[in-house]
Design a protein around this motif. Structure first.
Motif, PDB file in Angstrom:
ATOM      1  N   ILE A  59      18.370  36.969  46.829  1.00 15.43           N
ATOM      2  CA  ILE A  59      18.898  35.629  47.144  1.00 15.43           C
ATOM      3  C   ILE A  59      20.309  35.484  46.593  1.00 15.43           C
ATOM      4  CG2 ILE A  59      18.620  33.163  46.703  1.00 15.43           C
ATOM      5  CD1 ILE A  59      15.576  33.659  46.684  1.00 15.43           C
ATOM      6  N   ALA A  60      20.525  35.955  45.360  1.00 19.91           N
ATOM      7  CA  ALA A  60      21.859  35.881  44.749  1.00 19.91           C
ATOM      8  C   ALA A  60      22.882  36.643  45.580  1.00 19.91           C
ATOM      9  CB  ALA A  60      21.808  36.431  43.327  1.00 19.91           C
ATOM     10  N   GLY A  61      22.495  37.832  46.055  1.00 20.85           N
ATOM     11  CA  GLY A  61      23.411  38.616  46.871  1.00 20.85           C
ATOM     12  C   GLY A  61      23.754  37.935  48.186  1.00 20.85           C
ATOM     13  N   LEU A  62      22.774  37.283  48.803  1.00 27.56           N
ATOM     14  CA  LEU A  62      23.004  36.594  50.073  1.00 27.56           C
ATOM     15  C   LEU A  62      23.913  35.382  49.922  1.00 27.56           C
ATOM     16  CD1 LEU A  62      19.371  36.741  51.539  1.00 27.56           C
ATOM     17  CD2 LEU A  62      21.366  38.073  52.287  1.00 27.56           C
ATOM     18  N   LEU A  63      23.965  34.799  48.718  1.00 25.58           N
ATOM     19  CA  LEU A  63      24.783  33.610  48.481  1.00 25.58           C
ATOM     20  C   LEU A  63      26.145  33.932  47.881  1.00 25.58           C
ATOM     21  CD1 LEU A  63      22.087  31.199  46.960  1.00 25.58           C
ATOM     22  CD2 LEU A  63      22.932  31.264  49.313  1.00 25.58           C
ATOM     23  N   SER A  64      26.496  35.205  47.802  1.00 25.05           N
ATOM     24  CA  SER A  64      27.716  35.626  47.104  1.00 25.05           C
ATOM     25  C   SER A  64      28.985  34.971  47.629  1.00 25.05           C
ATOM     26  CB  SER A  64      27.863  37.148  47.186  1.00 25.05           C
ATOM     27  OG  SER A  64      26.805  37.796  46.546  1.00 25.05           O
ATOM     28  N   GLN A  65      29.010  34.610  48.891  1.00 22.63           N
ATOM     29  CA  GLN A  65      30.207  34.007  49.490  1.00 22.63           C
ATOM     30  C   GLN A  65      30.621  32.729  48.772  1.00 22.63           C
ATOM     31  OE1 GLN A  65      31.959  35.466  51.844  1.00 22.63           O
ATOM     32  NE2 GLN A  65      33.467  33.828  52.162  1.00 22.63           N
TER      33      GLN A  65
ATOM     34  N   THR B 193      41.935  32.639  51.246  1.00 21.64           N
ATOM     35  CA  THR B 193      41.266  33.146  52.433  1.00 21.64           C
ATOM     36  C   THR B 193      40.573  34.477  52.168  1.00 21.64           C
ATOM     37  OG1 THR B 193      43.323  34.214  53.123  1.00 21.64           O
ATOM     38  CG2 THR B 193      42.874  32.009  53.978  1.00 21.64           C
ATOM     39  N   ASN B 194      41.075  35.215  51.112  1.00 21.00           N
ATOM     40  CA  ASN B 194      40.418  36.485  50.772  1.00 21.00           C
ATOM     41  C   ASN B 194      39.316  36.252  49.778  1.00 21.00           C
ATOM     42  OD1 ASN B 194      41.746  36.042  48.350  1.00 21.00           O
ATOM     43  ND2 ASN B 194      43.302  37.610  48.707  1.00 21.00           N
ATOM     44  N   ASN B 195      38.643  37.318  49.371  1.00 20.18           N
ATOM     45  CA  ASN B 195      37.502  37.218  48.462  1.00 20.18           C
ATOM     46  C   ASN B 195      37.849  37.572  47.041  1.00 20.18           C
ATOM     47  OD1 ASN B 195      35.801  36.492  50.583  1.00 20.18           O
ATOM     48  ND2 ASN B 195      35.327  38.617  51.075  1.00 20.18           N
TER      49      ASN B 195
ATOM     50  N   LEU C 118      37.626  46.257  38.978  1.00 15.01           N
ATOM     51  CA  LEU C 118      36.947  46.169  40.269  1.00 15.01           C
ATOM     52  C   LEU C 118      37.181  44.819  40.928  1.00 15.01           C
ATOM     53  CD1 LEU C 118      33.517  47.842  39.385  1.00 15.01           C
ATOM     54  CD2 LEU C 118      35.437  48.848  40.641  1.00 15.01           C
ATOM     55  N   LEU C 119      37.124  43.760  40.135  1.00 12.18           N
ATOM     56  CA  LEU C 119      37.309  42.415  40.689  1.00 12.18           C
ATOM     57  C   LEU C 119      38.728  42.220  41.221  1.00 12.18           C
ATOM     58  CD1 LEU C 119      35.307  40.469  37.983  1.00 12.18           C
ATOM     59  CD2 LEU C 119      34.813  40.429  40.431  1.00 12.18           C
ATOM     60  N   ASP C 120      39.724  42.710  40.494  1.00 12.21           N
ATOM     61  CA  ASP C 120      41.104  42.569  40.947  1.00 12.21           C
ATOM     62  C   ASP C 120      41.350  43.358  42.227  1.00 12.21           C
ATOM     63  OD1 ASP C 120      41.858  40.855  38.918  1.00 12.21           O
ATOM     64  OD2 ASP C 120      42.477  42.471  37.566  1.00 12.21           O
ATOM     65  N   ARG C 121      40.636  44.471  42.400  1.00 14.88           N
ATOM     66  CA  ARG C 121      40.852  45.317  43.573  1.00 14.88           C
ATOM     67  C   ARG C 121      39.988  44.876  44.758  1.00 14.88           C
ATOM     68  NH1 ARG C 121      41.449  51.713  43.069  1.00 14.88           N
ATOM     69  NH2 ARG C 121      43.319  50.871  42.075  1.00 14.88           N
ATOM     70  N   LEU C 122      38.738  44.518  44.497  1.00 17.35           N
ATOM     71  CA  LEU C 122      37.794  44.263  45.586  1.00 17.35           C
ATOM     72  C   LEU C 122      37.516  42.781  45.828  1.00 17.35           C
ATOM     73  CD1 LEU C 122      35.172  47.056  44.747  1.00 17.35           C
ATOM     74  CD2 LEU C 122      37.102  47.175  46.348  1.00 17.35           C
ATOM     75  N   GLY C 123      37.735  41.924  44.814  1.00 14.86           N
ATOM     76  CA  GLY C 123      37.442  40.505  44.957  1.00 14.86           C
ATOM     77  C   GLY C 123      36.022  40.168  44.519  1.00 14.86           C
ATOM     78  N   ARG C 124      35.801  38.914  44.191  1.00 14.96           N
ATOM     79  CA  ARG C 124      34.504  38.474  43.656  1.00 14.96           C
ATOM     80  C   ARG C 124      33.350  38.708  44.622  1.00 14.96           C
ATOM     81  NH1 ARG C 124      36.258  32.525  42.059  1.00 14.96           N
ATOM     82  NH2 ARG C 124      37.602  32.955  40.253  1.00 14.96           N
ATOM     83  N   VAL C 125      33.533  38.295  45.865  1.00 13.48           N
ATOM     84  CA  VAL C 125      32.415  38.296  46.803  1.00 13.48           C
ATOM     85  C   VAL C 125      31.897  39.714  47.027  1.00 13.48           C
ATOM     86  CG1 VAL C 125      31.691  37.775  49.160  1.00 13.48           C
ATOM     87  CG2 VAL C 125      33.179  36.178  47.929  1.00 13.48           C
ATOM     88  N   LEU C 126      32.801  40.659  47.280  1.00 17.52           N
ATOM     89  CA  LEU C 126      32.382  42.033  47.526  1.00 17.52           C
ATOM     90  C   LEU C 126      31.738  42.645  46.273  1.00 17.52           C
ATOM     91  CD1 LEU C 126      32.201  44.396  49.429  1.00 17.52           C
ATOM     92  CD2 LEU C 126      34.552  45.037  48.817  1.00 17.52           C
TER      93      LEU C 126
ATOM     94  N   LEU D 198      30.145  41.041  43.910  1.00 21.12           N
ATOM     95  CA  LEU D 198      28.814  40.453  43.756  1.00 21.12           C
ATOM     96  C   LEU D 198      27.819  41.063  44.745  1.00 21.12           C
ATOM     97  CD1 LEU D 198      29.590  36.662  43.152  1.00 21.12           C
ATOM     98  CD2 LEU D 198      28.543  38.264  41.547  1.00 21.12           C
ATOM     99  N   ARG D 199      28.258  41.310  45.960  1.00 19.15           N
ATOM    100  CA  ARG D 199      27.368  41.912  46.952  1.00 19.15           C
ATOM    101  C   ARG D 199      26.993  43.342  46.562  1.00 19.15           C
ATOM    102  NH1 ARG D 199      30.566  39.591  52.310  1.00 19.15           N
ATOM    103  NH2 ARG D 199      29.550  37.540  52.325  1.00 19.15           N
TER     104      ARG D 199
END
Length: 401
Positions: A385-391, A399-401, A279-287, A289-290
């Motif tokens: 709060i954790a979800g809001l700070l995922s960025q 530049t990507n997530n 999932l991380l390789d396909r979607l990226g960390r930020v998404l 985590l959200r």
């Protein structure tokens, strides 16, 4: 650090880290599985047992705080081997103090030693995990943490068999400690020497001083990632400590049904971590985590306001899936910068363990006033709060997530 490794060496390194992650889980479950016997032998009350177990918390925090300095000077492999050896000694002390000498101070001391060894090993193996991610260019840390859960499962099974077979605590605990030491000695040969070690050999920058390593605690990105990990680790730790009681008290079900609900949570979290790398390789960390925060939020809302045990179990599965990613993904993000990687991973890991160690007792205090089920609203807030700070977990320089 630059690695001159062929494909086979990298494969063995990666495989060995999976097994090394499983070893602390095996050791922890070996201790936990014998806590009822040790408590009865000591004649300790619940409150007294709480203070005895606090020894492990003290040792863990000291270990986590010390790990970055040890890794900077000795490297991750040395610290992993040393940490597991120390934790094994602590485990044996616990077994002896809780059976032969029947002394709560000895058990407390053993748990402190055990916690210290686990603390420094935890940071070191996560530093190794981020290094393997860097070499393979794959997201692997969630899978490594799934291996920890598998190790816990094997430790729990072994503890159950030992208890039912009438094996004494010292013999069982010593066996677990010896197995752990044998495995780490064998596996260490496949781990490159010097991961996380601060020197001038592979970098144009000077090694970090002790003051610089402590200064990472003030870095905005490290602070934000630590808050993410703290919130998600609180969601995980509160379930580990309270979920069976939450279901029994909140939904008036039997202890067996409460234990089944906890099993669902652990299974969901383990599955989530096992597939997390893909999932991380396909979607990226930020998404990721959200999405994980959203799953945990929905799951917690269902558990708190679901109204029925059957509906609540659906929430528990979502809660487990959501709680699976925060800790390993946060540690992976902390390891983005090779310079000072051990210090940042140590800082973030410490935040996570504070949530594990301090969060559940705090939840119990709140639950005493408003009920455990309603107390989960506090967990809901921290996950939000954790979800809001995922960025903040976005890879450095991308530049990507």
């Amino acid at each position: 650090m630059n690695y001159s490794l062929n494909r086979q060496q990298i494969k063995l390194w990666r495989l060995s880290i999976y097994f090394i992650f499983a070893l602390p889980g095996f050791s922890m479950a070996s201790w936990v599985s014998r806590t009822p016997t040790i408590r009865d032998t000591l004649g300790a009350s619940t409150a007294q047992m709480g203070w005895i177990i606090f020894g492990m918390a003290v040792g863990s925090i000291v270990g986590l705080m010390s790990a970055s300095h040890l890794i900077a000077h000795k490297g991750g492999r040395f610290v992993m081997v040393t940490g597991l050896a120390i934790s094994s000694i602590g485990l044996i002390i616990v077994g002896v103090g809780g059976s032969w000498f029947v002394n709560s101070i000895i058990v407390f001391s053993g748990l402190a030693v055990f916690g210290f060894g686990n603390g420094i090993c935890d940071v070191a193996m996560n530093v190794e995990g981020t290094a393997v991610e860097g070499v393979t260019k794959k997201s692997l840390l969630t899978g490594f943490h799934a291996a920890f859960s598998v190790g816990t499962l094997f430790g729990a099974i072994a503890g159950s068999v030992a208890t039912k077979s009438g094996v004494s605590v010292p013999i069982h605990i010593t066996f677990a400690a010896v197995v752990t030491v044998i495995f780490i000695i064998f596996l260490a040969r496949f781990v490159p020497k010097g991961t996380g070690k601060e020197d001038n050999d592979d970098s144009n920058e000077p090694p970090m001083s002790a003051r610089e390593r402590m200064a990472v605690w003030k870095e905005p990105r490290t602070i934000l990632i630590s808050i993410i990990v703290l919130g998600m680790a609180f969601a995980e730790g509160s379930a580990n400590d309270w979920l069976p009681l939450i279901m029994v008290d909140g939904y008036n079900v039997t202890p067996t049904m409460g234990s089944f609900a906890f099993g669902l949570f652990v299974a969901a979290m383990t599955i989530g971590r096992a597939i997390g790398g893909l999932l991380l390789d396909r979607l990226g960390r930020v998404l990721v985590l959200r999405i994980s925060a959203l799953l945990a939020i929905v799951g917690l809302l269902i558990v708190i306001f679901g109204g029925s045990y059957e509906f609540a179990t659906i929430g528990i599965v979502l809660w487990g899936l959501g709680a699976a990613f925060g800790f390993p993904v946060g540690l992976s993000a902390a390891g983005d910068n090779p310079r000072g990687v051990a210090a940042r991973v140590s800082a973030v890991a410490t935040a996570g363990y504070l949530a594990f160690l301090v969060g559940p007792p705090f939840l119990g205090f709140i639950g005493e006033m408003i009920g455990l089920l309603r107390a989960l609203i506090v967990v809901l807030i921290t996950v939000t709060i954790a979800g809001l700070l995922s960025q903040a977990a976005k890879p450095i320089g991308k530049t990507n997530n």
